[in-house]
Scaffold this active site. Sequence first.
Site: not given
Ligand code: AR6
Length: 165
Positions: A10-11, A24, A32-34, A123-124, A126
């Site tokens: 977990d980051i 975003n 997600g991570v945000d 990769t989530g 998006y």
């Molecule tokens: N620690 C590390 N990686 C994580 C965590 C965490 N706690 N949680 C999720 N991931 P995403 P995107 C991974 O969807 O694709 C948001 O709504 C996840 O498994 O977080 O760039 C923003 O506001 C995946 O591999 O980001 C934007 O609207 C990776 O982080 C949109 O999502 C990225 O997934 C951005 O989408």
Amino acid sequence: MATIEYVLGDITEQEVDVIVNAANSSLLGGGGVDGAIHRKGGPEILAACRELRAGHYGGGLKTGQAVATTAGRLNARWVVHTVGPVWSDTEDRSELLAACHRNSLKVAGDLGARSIAFPAISTGIYRWPVRSAARIAREAVEDAELDLVRFVLFDQAAYDAFTRV
Ligand code: AR6
């Protein structure tokens, strides 16, 4: 030359100078991570993002760009927010994904950071295929001038993709 590390985890648990957020363009949070970064980092981060929106970033943050805020309650000095490209089947947006990494490193370097943690940007939600994202990310951080670049992968598939690059 930076040491490049891969961690399954977990980051928001990382102790580094900079934690990169896959944000975003609104900079006002999301899933997600945000979502995780804002939840764990607390309201100070959102307040700083709102200030950015009230100032230089009135139109939001463009895809590929990066900007820093406080890290709030996280074990880091700054969060660098960057906006990854949404995956497209018809258009090659690889340069934008590379730019996220390079611009995040630039912002971190300008702040005096020595260590940075990246999630697998795009990769989530998006939908960027993780093997492709891993290759682009790895190449983009190749010449980083920090001491440590750590990729924090949230699941085994992402970890495998990044470590196999
Ligand atoms: N620690 C590390 N990686 C994580 C965590 C965490 N706690 N949680 C999720 N991931 P995403 P995107 C991974 O969807 O694709 C948001 O709504 C996840 O498994 O977080 O760039 C923003 O506001 C995946 O591999 O980001 C934007 O609207 C990776 O982080 C949109 O999502 C990225 O997934 C951005 O989408």
